[in-house]
Design a protein around this motif. Structure first.
Motif, PDB file in Angstrom:
ATOM      1  N   LEU A   1      52.500  44.488 -47.144  1.00 59.60           N
ATOM      2  CA  LEU A   1      51.552  45.310 -46.659  1.00 59.60           C
ATOM      3  C   LEU A   1      50.869  45.828 -48.100  1.00 59.60           C
ATOM      4  O   LEU A   1      51.533  45.967 -49.051  1.00 59.60           O
ATOM      5  N   ARG A   2      49.878  46.131 -47.878  1.00 61.52           N
ATOM      6  CA  ARG A   2      48.821  46.663 -48.955  1.00 61.52           C
ATOM      7  C   ARG A   2      48.078  48.152 -48.439  1.00 61.52           C
ATOM      8  O   ARG A   2      47.478  47.941 -47.500  1.00 61.52           O
ATOM      9  N   LEU A   3      47.959  48.958 -49.547  1.00 58.18           N
ATOM     10  CA  LEU A   3      47.469  50.150 -49.145  1.00 58.18           C
ATOM     11  C   LEU A   3      46.267  50.322 -50.300  1.00 58.18           C
ATOM     12  O   LEU A   3      46.642  50.335 -51.575  1.00 58.18           O
ATOM     13  N   PHE A   4      45.017  50.456 -49.987  1.00 58.66           N
ATOM     14  CA  PHE A   4      43.833  50.753 -50.810  1.00 58.66           C
ATOM     15  C   PHE A   4      43.249  52.290 -50.673  1.00 58.66           C
ATOM     16  O   PHE A   4      43.150  52.584 -49.464  1.00 58.66           O
TER      17      PHE A   4
ATOM     18  N   CYS B   1      61.399  46.928 -47.657  1.00 56.72           N
ATOM     19  CA  CYS B   1      60.058  46.957 -48.156  1.00 56.72           C
ATOM     20  C   CYS B   1      60.276  46.958 -49.543  1.00 56.72           C
ATOM     21  O   CYS B   1      60.910  48.020 -49.846  1.00 56.72           O
ATOM     22  N   ARG B   2      59.609  46.231 -50.388  1.00 53.44           N
ATOM     23  CA  ARG B   2      59.744  46.095 -51.726  1.00 53.44           C
ATOM     24  C   ARG B   2      58.526  46.357 -52.384  1.00 53.44           C
ATOM     25  O   ARG B   2      57.646  45.427 -52.272  1.00 53.44           O
ATOM     26  N   GLU B   3      58.054  47.400 -53.180  1.00 48.38           N
ATOM     27  CA  GLU B   3      56.802  47.644 -53.754  1.00 48.38           C
ATOM     28  C   GLU B   3      56.964  46.708 -55.151  1.00 48.38           C
ATOM     29  O   GLU B   3      57.791  46.732 -55.684  1.00 48.38           O
ATOM     30  N   THR B   4      55.752  46.123 -55.251  1.00 45.89           N
ATOM     31  CA  THR B   4      55.539  45.160 -56.496  1.00 45.89           C
ATOM     32  C   THR B   4      54.327  45.821 -57.150  1.00 45.89           C
ATOM     33  O   THR B   4      53.359  46.327 -56.558  1.00 45.89           O
TER      34      THR B   4
ATOM     35  N   SER C   1      46.601  51.723 -65.170  1.00 46.70           N
ATOM     36  CA  SER C   1      48.000  52.575 -65.507  1.00 46.70           C
ATOM     37  C   SER C   1      47.976  53.877 -65.174  1.00 46.70           C
ATOM     38  O   SER C   1      48.864  54.446 -64.817  1.00 46.70           O
ATOM     39  N   ASP C   2      46.720  54.326 -65.287  1.00 44.37           N
ATOM     40  CA  ASP C   2      46.774  55.911 -65.498  1.00 44.37           C
ATOM     41  C   ASP C   2      46.026  56.231 -63.880  1.00 44.37           C
ATOM     42  O   ASP C   2      45.978  57.342 -63.928  1.00 44.37           O
ATOM     43  N   GLU C   3      45.702  55.346 -63.156  1.00 42.80           N
ATOM     44  CA  GLU C   3      45.310  55.768 -61.780  1.00 42.80           C
ATOM     45  C   GLU C   3      46.014  54.732 -60.559  1.00 42.80           C
ATOM     46  O   GLU C   3      46.297  53.714 -61.111  1.00 42.80           O
ATOM     47  N   LYS C   4      45.958  55.400 -59.522  1.00 41.78           N
ATOM     48  CA  LYS C   4      46.582  54.739 -58.355  1.00 41.78           C
ATOM     49  C   LYS C   4      45.540  54.213 -57.342  1.00 41.78           C
ATOM     50  O   LYS C   4      45.302  55.309 -56.414  1.00 41.78           O
ATOM     51  N   SER C   5      45.121  53.323 -57.298  1.00 37.05           N
ATOM     52  CA  SER C   5      44.064  52.810 -56.463  1.00 37.05           C
ATOM     53  C   SER C   5      44.446  52.163 -55.253  1.00 37.05           C
ATOM     54  O   SER C   5      43.971  52.050 -54.408  1.00 37.05           O
ATOM     55  N   CYS C   6      45.844  51.267 -55.496  1.00 38.44           N
ATOM     56  CA  CYS C   6      46.335  50.590 -54.184  1.00 38.44           C
ATOM     57  C   CYS C   6      47.866  50.459 -54.572  1.00 38.44           C
ATOM     58  O   CYS C   6      48.424  50.574 -55.818  1.00 38.44           O
ATOM     59  N   MET C   7      48.514  50.205 -53.609  1.00 37.21           N
ATOM     60  CA  MET C   7      50.032  49.807 -53.427  1.00 37.21           C
ATOM     61  C   MET C   7      50.129  48.371 -52.677  1.00 37.21           C
ATOM     62  O   MET C   7      49.526  48.183 -51.638  1.00 37.21           O
ATOM     63  N   GLN C   8      51.214  47.709 -53.085  1.00 41.59           N
ATOM     64  CA  GLN C   8      51.554  46.547 -52.585  1.00 41.59           C
ATOM     65  C   GLN C   8      53.046  46.602 -52.354  1.00 41.59           C
ATOM     66  O   GLN C   8      53.818  46.830 -52.891  1.00 41.59           O
TER      67      GLN C   8
ATOM     68  N   PRO D   1      45.909  40.100 -49.487  1.00 42.21           N
ATOM     69  CA  PRO D   1      44.274  40.370 -49.990  1.00 42.21           C
ATOM     70  C   PRO D   1      44.398  41.100 -50.980  1.00 42.21           C
ATOM     71  O   PRO D   1      44.826  41.876 -51.515  1.00 42.21           O
ATOM     72  N   ALA D   2      43.492  40.273 -51.796  1.00 46.77           N
ATOM     73  CA  ALA D   2      43.156  40.846 -52.974  1.00 46.77           C
ATOM     74  C   ALA D   2      42.245  42.365 -53.022  1.00 46.77           C
ATOM     75  O   ALA D   2      41.611  42.507 -51.899  1.00 46.77           O
ATOM     76  N   PRO D   3      42.398  42.926 -54.065  1.00 48.53           N
ATOM     77  CA  PRO D   3      41.656  44.366 -54.082  1.00 48.53           C
ATOM     78  C   PRO D   3      40.299  44.212 -53.889  1.00 48.53           C
ATOM     79  O   PRO D   3      39.433  43.116 -54.520  1.00 48.53           O
ATOM     80  N   PRO D   4      39.620  45.047 -53.036  1.00 47.41           N
ATOM     81  CA  PRO D   4      38.056  44.883 -52.725  1.00 47.41           C
ATOM     82  C   PRO D   4      37.434  45.154 -54.085  1.00 47.41           C
ATOM     83  O   PRO D   4      37.682  45.802 -54.733  1.00 47.41           O
ATOM     84  N   ALA D   5      36.198  44.585 -54.177  1.00 47.80           N
ATOM     85  CA  ALA D   5      35.380  44.356 -55.278  1.00 47.80           C
ATOM     86  C   ALA D   5      34.828  45.951 -55.553  1.00 47.80           C
ATOM     87  O   ALA D   5      34.700  46.525 -56.498  1.00 47.80           O
ATOM     88  N   GLU D   6      34.704  46.777 -54.551  1.00 47.29           N
ATOM     89  CA  GLU D   6      34.094  47.884 -54.532  1.00 47.29           C
ATOM     90  C   GLU D   6      35.339  49.226 -54.309  1.00 47.29           C
ATOM     91  O   GLU D   6      35.269  50.222 -53.689  1.00 47.29           O
TER      92      GLU D   6
END
Length: 720
Positions: A257-260, A303-306, A313-320, A698-703
């Motif tokens: 599961l990935r959250l953007f 559910c294990r966060e990776t 490091s200083d911003e949170k743009s996605c979680m896996q 899924p890879a993080p989106p380019a935008e």
């Protein structure tokens, strides 16, 4: 105070009461079937833009807990389109209030509200300001005390939540959905609202039967145009099935599961669910709630966060999150085995809307694949599976279509009867002589064809003769009567049977024409499946040489669709499973592999020669367990779809079947087997060297930077 504010206040109180940890300690243990997350106005988007389809399709998303033998507990995620909630679709609402839910176990009576006209503005404001909030707060208190509560919310209030998107803190209460769905499911009125309340999604699914289903499209002047129109309509119907159908998955069976996140507060963005079969689904949270769902995943013990390597490091743009399973499902059975009952009259009617259109076609095909069809309704359901009827046609359109095709059938028969003496003599020699011999000995043990001068035998004869006139290139081949007889016995109408047979011969892969190239293609796929899934048996065939690799013992299985190998009741169950086209268009080949796995040990242990092997499987006719073969074939399909890579020779087994409720098709990595004319250039892009197991993440989106619009298409890659 507005309804939205009251619900958000109730949500915060509910969060204090409920600590979700899947039963591993905490302030309160979550009940089996209890909804722990719910959110309206979650969108799905088309993966590719299509004319006539909207970009946003909002729906209601909920996550509830279910007990699982392997996991201890698992999460079921369900997304239901708002359009189906607004028209009080009871079948859709059953998804979000599961059978094991405490609400379903302890039903409560609710005042019924009329939906024929909206309430006056004064009454609506009063109801929002007092009743809903008081009921929700009282329910929270009563649930804590173990008493029964009450909540009087209507479908109008459910749909009204989609207008609360302007607030960034749209509610996400674990208690707000069950009373709503229960109140709607108990309504005794019409399941559907009037046509004015139906949204664009439903209007888009209404097509004329003449344009949506064309089995008799052999006119040269219309051929290319009609094929182009049908292809466009098939693409639109497939897209609508993904967008407007219910999406329901067991998160415990997923891979990741990935959250953007797309805003500074990390509340809005996209949830990408990746299955173990490398398929994905994207759910868009435009109006917050994604952070609350992230908290649910963080507290779920499976559910294990990776950490992502490219995460700043200083911003949170996605979680896996990776799904951690103590034990994988047994390969002996499909994990969804026994979850579906046979499609009976009541279940079939729930798939038809007020116009007679079939809804949730993907779910219907899945139910047929696992559970089969009640013989009482085969005559009504089979024409849909055989493409005689279009699933999006209305009852009135189907009746008009039947009359049109009946007239065409009479014209075909008249052409046969009006042949010149020379034409009739040639037709008798090439077709009619063989048909007359075959029909009198086909299925005579079936009461439908039993007895002398049975008119049903004559009907079967006319269907076969007329088909030879309709399709002179195919004509008649021995064995066709074995296929027509069950169709006629179930459909029990000569014209309808004829067009169902046309659909069987033209629109399904589960029938090999007598042409050598078609049969050889089927045998090539089967040989490759045996090489991948039953290597010991394939090695024995290779040792036998060319005779062994011809697979003579299974020619009859494929040509007659197992009708000579199993009793009619079991053979027809296999037909239905193949016609369902669930996850593959070649399920009949997996049935062949299942027979070999279950009954082929003697062949390898005794090293039987080709003729002995043919005798061995022939002697098994009518002595094999059809239900066991079906279950084994489904498990083999499940194993095949979990293979990290497949030989390029089996690439076509994956490409035809649609994605179903997912955004992506099942396309595993391809490894070149060299079984094509130019081994230096694989037509499927396969590599000659072994591939590492792909990770469907899924890879993080380019935008994907904060505040930017995230793409709808993601590429899966293995994290470093």
């Amino acid at each position: 105070m507005s309804l939205g504010r009251l619900l958000r206040r109730a949500s915060s109180k509910a969060s204090d009461l409920l600590t979700f940890n899947a039963g591993s300690g905490g302030s309160r243990s979550v009940l089996d079937g209890e909804i722990i997350f719910s959110k309206n106005n979650v969108c799905v988007h088309p993966t590719e833009p299509l004319p006539g389809l909207a970009e946003h399709h909002p729906g209601y998303l909920c996550v509830h807990l279910e007990k699982d033998e392997a996991l201890g507990s698992t999460l079921i995620l369900t997304w239901v389109p708002n359009s189906r909630i607004q028209r009080q679709d009871e079948e859709a609402l059953r998804y979000i209030t599961p059978e094991s839910s405490p609400v379903r176990r302890n039903p409560r009576r609710h005042p019924r509200r009329a939906h024929s006209r909206p309430p006056p503005a004064e009454e609506e404001e009063e109801e929002e300001g007092g009743g809903a909030g008081e009921n929700l707060n009282s329910e929270l208190q009563q649930q804590e005390e173990g008493d029964e509560g009450s909540c009087d919310l209507s479908a109008d209030e459910v749909s009204r939540d989609s207008t609360l998107g302007s607030d960034s803190d749209t509610f996400s209460s674990p208690f707000c959905l069950s009373p709503v769905s229960e109140a709607l499911a108990e309504s005794s009125g019409s399941v559907f609202l009037d046509n004015e309340s139906r949204d664009m999604c439903d209007e888009s699914m209404t097509h004329s039967a003449s344009s949506a289903s064309s089995l008799d499209s052999h006119a040269p002047s219309e051929n290319s145009h009609s094929q182009g129109v049908r292809w466009e309509e098939q693409q639109k119907v497939m897209a609508l099935e993904q967008l407007c159908g219910v999406f329901r998955v067991d998160l415990g069976h997923m891979r990741s599961l990935r959250l953007f996140f797309s805003d500074e507060a990390c509340t809005s963005g996209q949830l990408v669910i990746a299955s173990r079969e490398s398929q994905y689904k994207i759910l868009h949270f435009h109006h917050a709630g994604l952070d609350k769902l992230a908290e649910v995943f963080q507290q779920w013990k499976c559910c294990r966060e990776t950490q992502l390597k490219d995460q700043v490091s200083d911003e949170k743009s996605c979680m896996q999150f990776s799904i951690r399973r103590p034990t994988l499902p047994s390969a002996e059975t499909h994990p969804e085995e026994r979850l579906y009952r046979r499609l009976d009259v009541a279940t079939w009617l729930r798939h038809l809307n007020h116009s007679g259109q079939v809804e949730e076609e993907y779910k219907l095909r899945k139910a047929i694949f696992f559970g089969g069809i009640d013989p009482a309704i085969r005559g009504e359901v089979w024409p849909f599976l055989l493409h005689y009827y279009s699933c999006d046609s209305t009852s009135e359109e189907r009746e008009a279509w039947r009359m049109q095709k009946r007239s065409e059938y009479q014209e075909i028969q008249q052409r046969r009867l009006s042949m010149s003496p020379e034409e009739h003599s040639e037709f008798w020699r090439k077709v009619q002589f063989t048909v007359d011999k075959d029909v009198v000995r086909t299925d005579r043990s079936n009461h439908f064809f039993r007895g002398e001068n049975n008119p049903n035998v004559e009907s079967m004869r006319r269907v076969l003769l007329n088909y030879a006139v309709f399709n002179p290139d195919m004509g008649y081949c021995q064995g066709m009567s074995d296929l027509v007889a069950p169709l006629l016995a179930e459909v029990q109408d000569e014209s309808d049977t004829f067009w169902c047979f046309v659909g069987l011969m033209e629109n399904t892969i589960f029938i090999s024409s007598p042409r050598d190239e078609d049969m050889e293609r089927q045998l090539m796929y089967l040989r490759e499946l045996l090489r991948v899934m039953v290597p010991r048996f394939h090695q024995h065939l290779t040792q036998l040489g060319e005779d062994g690799l011809q697979l003579l013992f299974c020619h009859r299985w494929v040509l007659l669709c197992f009708k000579r190998e199993f009793p009619d009741t079991e053979a027809l169950r296999m037909w239905e499973a193949c016609w369902a086209h669930y996850q593959t268009d070649y399920f009949h080949l997996f049935l062949c592999v299942a027979i070999i796995v279950l009954y082929g040990d003697d062949v390898t242990e005794q090293q039987l020669a080709t003729d002995q092997m043919l005798l061995h499987f022939s002697n098994l006719s009518m002595h094999m367990n059809g239900e066991l073969v079906l279950r084994k074939a489904r498990s083999l399909l499940y194993q095949f779809r979990l293979l990290p890579r497949i030989p390029c020779s089996l690439h076509d087994l994956c490409k035809l079947c649609g994605p179903g409720m997912w955004d992506s098709r099942y396309i595993p990595a391809v490894e070149c087997s060299g079984e094509h004319p130019d081994p230096q250039s694989c037509p499927y892009g396969g590599t000659a060297t072994p591939l590492p197991p792909p990770s469907p993440q899924p890879a993080p989106p380019a935008e994907g930077k904060k505040g930017s619009k995230t793409r709808d298409i993601f590429n899966f890659r293995k994290p470093s």
